[in-house]
Design a protein around this motif. Sequence first.
Motif, PDB file in Angstrom:
ATOM      1  N   ASN A  30      47.385 -11.462  10.993  1.00  0.00           N
ATOM      2  CA  ASN A  30      46.059 -12.711  11.031  1.00  0.00           C
ATOM      3  C   ASN A  30      44.555 -12.251  11.212  1.00  0.00           C
ATOM      4  O   ASN A  30      43.843 -12.118  10.490  1.00  0.00           O
ATOM      5  N   ARG A  31      44.513 -11.558  12.580  1.00  0.00           N
ATOM      6  CA  ARG A  31      43.277 -11.418  12.769  1.00  0.00           C
ATOM      7  C   ARG A  31      43.058  -9.693  12.007  1.00  0.00           C
ATOM      8  O   ARG A  31      41.784  -9.395  11.851  1.00  0.00           O
ATOM      9  N   TYR A  32      43.930  -8.989  11.797  1.00  0.00           N
ATOM     10  CA  TYR A  32      43.547  -7.809  10.763  1.00  0.00           C
ATOM     11  C   TYR A  32      43.575  -8.104   9.404  1.00  0.00           C
ATOM     12  O   TYR A  32      42.483  -7.234   8.759  1.00  0.00           O
ATOM     13  N   LEU A  33      43.647  -9.396   8.889  1.00  0.00           N
ATOM     14  CA  LEU A  33      43.605  -9.836   7.469  1.00  0.00           C
ATOM     15  C   LEU A  33      41.554  -9.873   7.040  1.00  0.00           C
ATOM     16  O   LEU A  33      41.063  -9.820   8.262  1.00  0.00           O
ATOM     17  N   GLY A  34      41.632  -9.434   5.714  1.00  0.00           N
ATOM     18  CA  GLY A  34      39.905  -9.612   5.456  1.00  0.00           C
ATOM     19  C   GLY A  34      39.751  -7.886   5.273  1.00  0.00           C
ATOM     20  O   GLY A  34      40.561  -7.217   4.731  1.00  0.00           O
ATOM     21  N   THR A  46      41.275  -4.431   0.987  1.00  0.00           N
ATOM     22  CA  THR A  46      41.088  -6.359   1.482  1.00  0.00           C
ATOM     23  C   THR A  46      42.637  -6.530   1.726  1.00  0.00           C
ATOM     24  O   THR A  46      43.959  -6.723   0.800  1.00  0.00           O
ATOM     25  N   TYR A  47      42.957  -7.164   2.548  1.00  0.00           N
ATOM     26  CA  TYR A  47      44.570  -7.589   3.300  1.00  0.00           C
ATOM     27  C   TYR A  47      44.139  -8.760   3.750  1.00  0.00           C
ATOM     28  O   TYR A  47      43.185 -10.132   4.007  1.00  0.00           O
ATOM     29  N   THR A  48      45.320  -9.905   2.682  1.00  0.00           N
ATOM     30  CA  THR A  48      45.214 -11.244   2.925  1.00  0.00           C
ATOM     31  C   THR A  48      46.880 -11.462   2.784  1.00  0.00           C
ATOM     32  O   THR A  48      47.512 -11.006   2.775  1.00  0.00           O
ATOM     33  N   ASP A  91      55.015 -15.610  -0.042  1.00  0.00           N
ATOM     34  CA  ASP A  91      55.343 -15.134   0.934  1.00  0.00           C
ATOM     35  C   ASP A  91      56.016 -14.592   2.154  1.00  0.00           C
ATOM     36  O   ASP A  91      56.611 -13.824   2.211  1.00  0.00           O
ATOM     37  N   GLY A  92      54.143 -14.426   2.606  1.00  0.00           N
ATOM     38  CA  GLY A  92      54.672 -14.025   3.352  1.00  0.00           C
ATOM     39  C   GLY A  92      54.753 -12.603   3.989  1.00  0.00           C
ATOM     40  O   GLY A  92      54.057 -12.009   4.871  1.00  0.00           O
ATOM     41  N   LYS A  93      54.010 -12.027   2.736  1.00  0.00           N
ATOM     42  CA  LYS A  93      53.737 -11.121   2.416  1.00  0.00           C
ATOM     43  C   LYS A  93      52.450  -9.729   2.658  1.00  0.00           C
ATOM     44  O   LYS A  93      51.001 -11.615   2.661  1.00  0.00           O
ATOM     45  N   VAL A  94      51.677  -8.743   3.373  1.00  0.00           N
ATOM     46  CA  VAL A  94      50.318  -9.260   3.162  1.00  0.00           C
ATOM     47  C   VAL A  94      49.887  -8.217   1.778  1.00  0.00           C
ATOM     48  O   VAL A  94      50.752  -7.105   1.193  1.00  0.00           O
ATOM     49  N   GLY A  95      49.296  -9.168   1.108  1.00  0.00           N
ATOM     50  CA  GLY A  95      48.167  -8.549  -0.303  1.00  0.00           C
ATOM     51  C   GLY A  95      47.621  -7.581   0.173  1.00  0.00           C
ATOM     52  O   GLY A  95      46.780  -7.483   0.922  1.00  0.00           O
ATOM     53  N   VAL A  96      47.470  -6.289  -0.367  1.00  0.00           N
ATOM     54  CA  VAL A  96      46.348  -5.188  -0.132  1.00  0.00           C
ATOM     55  C   VAL A  96      45.482  -4.695  -1.545  1.00  0.00           C
ATOM     56  O   VAL A  96      46.630  -4.542  -2.832  1.00  0.00           O
ATOM     57  N   VAL A  97      44.665  -4.686  -1.574  1.00  0.00           N
ATOM     58  CA  VAL A  97      43.547  -4.362  -3.066  1.00  0.00           C
ATOM     59  C   VAL A  97      42.335  -3.427  -2.157  1.00  0.00           C
ATOM     60  O   VAL A  97      42.366  -3.593  -1.584  1.00  0.00           O
TER      61      VAL A  97
END
Length: 165
Positions: free
Chosen positions: A24-28, A50-52, A56-62
């Motif tokens: 959660n701290r790594y997100l953003g 960018t990580y969100t 579904d609990g997975k991390v979205g990556v753009v």
Amino acid sequence: MSGCCCGCNRRKVSVEPMENFDVNRYLGRWHEIARLDHRFERGLERITATYTLRPDGKVGVVNRGYDPAKKRWSDAKAYAVQTRVKNYLKVYFFPLVPGRYRIAYLDDDYSLAVVSGGSLRYLWLLSRTPEVTPQQRARMLGVARGLGYDTSKLIWPEPDEPSGD
């Protein structure tokens, strides 16, 4: 690629587990400060990731980068799943083909990161800001060298502008 180079670059890189890693701290948003050359980002500048957290609990990556030759932005979307080792992610840009994503270093406030692709072929130095201080740069380079990377081969793309546009 020559056979010799390929063999050297496929050597696995040992990244220590981080038991206190908090996704959660790594997100953003992260800015790419430096990387080893690879075909997915070749020629791109002003790269961000960018990580969100997805429902579904997975991390979205753009991943986003600017191609100055084509004068356009390029986006790549993926998702990541955590493994049993908290700072190891499997990133899926292509279905059924995960890429290794091993966070080798994070500073205490999660503002700098050194990320390994699991072999000497992939390395990224990331920051929450578009530019880093000489001391921060030296710290990240020291980590990369300690993992066995030849940091003289790093590409230092033009930094992303604060607005991201």
